[in-house]
Design a protein around this motif. Structure first.
Motif, PDB file in Angstrom:
ATOM      1  N   LEU A 101       0.834  -1.201   0.000  1.00 14.37           N
ATOM      2  CA  LEU A 101       0.000   0.000   0.000  1.00 14.37           C
ATOM      3  C   LEU A 101       0.869   1.251   0.000  1.00 14.37           C
ATOM      4  CD1 LEU A 101      -2.605   1.593   0.198  1.00 14.37           C
ATOM      5  CD2 LEU A 101      -2.577   1.186   2.677  1.00 14.37           C
ATOM      6  N   ASN A 102       1.885   1.283   0.833  1.00 17.42           N
ATOM      7  CA  ASN A 102       2.747   2.466   0.880  1.00 17.42           C
ATOM      8  C   ASN A 102       3.468   2.684  -0.437  1.00 17.42           C
ATOM      9  OD1 ASN A 102       3.105   4.117   3.541  1.00 17.42           O
ATOM     10  ND2 ASN A 102       2.485   2.056   4.110  1.00 17.42           N
ATOM     11  N   LEU A 103       3.843   1.614  -1.097  1.00 12.11           N
ATOM     12  CA  LEU A 103       4.454   1.746  -2.416  1.00 12.11           C
ATOM     13  C   LEU A 103       3.453   2.331  -3.409  1.00 12.11           C
ATOM     14  CD1 LEU A 103       6.970   1.290  -4.124  1.00 12.11           C
ATOM     15  CD2 LEU A 103       6.135  -1.017  -4.589  1.00 12.11           C
ATOM     16  N   LEU A 104       2.218   1.830  -3.398  1.00 16.95           N
ATOM     17  CA  LEU A 104       1.179   2.354  -4.287  1.00 16.95           C
ATOM     18  C   LEU A 104       0.942   3.845  -4.050  1.00 16.95           C
ATOM     19  CD1 LEU A 104      -1.655  -0.340  -4.355  1.00 16.95           C
ATOM     20  CD2 LEU A 104      -0.476   0.619  -6.326  1.00 16.95           C
ATOM     21  N   LEU A 105       0.936   4.242  -2.789  1.00 15.56           N
ATOM     22  CA  LEU A 105       0.668   5.643  -2.463  1.00 15.56           C
ATOM     23  C   LEU A 105       1.822   6.569  -2.828  1.00 15.56           C
ATOM     24  CD1 LEU A 105      -1.147   5.305   0.985  1.00 15.56           C
ATOM     25  CD2 LEU A 105      -2.152   5.584  -1.294  1.00 15.56           C
ATOM     26  N   SER A 106       2.982   5.996  -3.115  1.00 15.09           N
ATOM     27  CA  SER A 106       4.138   6.821  -3.480  1.00 15.09           C
ATOM     28  C   SER A 106       4.163   7.175  -4.962  1.00 15.09           C
ATOM     29  CB  SER A 106       5.438   6.089  -3.110  1.00 15.09           C
ATOM     30  OG  SER A 106       5.671   4.997  -3.998  1.00 15.09           O
TER      31      SER A 106
END
Length: 197
Positions: free
Chosen positions: A150-155
């Motif tokens: 998720l954090n990768l997607l949000l970046s």
């Protein structure tokens, strides 16, 4: 109290009846806490679902979002939405990558049984590169993912636009994340999503 919960669940144009028929087809009856969770979601509330393992927390979280979509958020409407897969509406964060596929299968089975045009996909470290590339362009209607993914997607640069149709975030097994770096990662992601939506 139980009859009141049932009455409220029937509120969105009989969607509660569709849900109950699905439960009946499985040989089940919805628990009161599930009906209460659906009603709370349809009333725009957030909350914590706390129940023993295997009793139906997943369906308590899942069906509210399905009912909302089927009625387009219009409690008195008898028309279902058109047969077009919507943009992302549900984000399901699980701390256990090994459970993501099982969770995806459970969510997808309901979608298929109800003949809804939703797409349900996973995004974890195990997801194929081709699927990840497709998800960069267009997210599925419901995405099951881990805190790290998720954090990768949000970046990604266009993340805000990609998540602008998001209606529900479920954080599964929250107790597994509390007090850990992964839990902080989820809290930061939730704060970002809330600021966007």
């Amino acid at each position: 109290m139980r009859s009141k919960a049932k009455e409220k669940t029937d509120r969105p144009s009989g969607m509660g009846n569709i849900v109950r028929r699905w439960f009946h087809s499985q040989g089940w009856t919805p628990f009161e806490f599930q009906c209460e969770a659906w009603d709370a979601y349809l009333d725009g509330k957030s909350g914590l679902i706390h129940a023993p393992t295997g009793i139906g927390k997943t369906y308590a979280a899942w069906f509210g979002a399905l009912m909302e979509w089927m009625t387009d958020g219009q409690p008195n409407s008898s028309m279902l939405r058109p047969n077009v897969a919507p943009q992302i509406r549900v984000l399901w964060v699980t701390p256990l990558r090994a459970l993501a596929t099982d969770l995806q299968a459970a969510l997808l089975q309901v979608v298929r049984d109800l003949e809804l045009p939703w797409s349900v996909e996973c995004r974890t470290g195990d997801t194929a590169a081709s699927v990840k590339n497709r998800q960069k362009k267009r997210l599925p209607t419901a995405l099951v993912t881990t805190p790290e993914s998720l954090n990768l997607l949000l970046s990604y640069p266009a993340a805000r636009e990609k998540f602008n149709s998001l209606r529900l975030v479920v954080v599964d097994e929250w107790h597994e994340l509390m007090g850990s770096k992964r839990g902080v990662m989820v809290e930061v992601a939730l704060a970002r999503l809330r600021s966007w939506n």
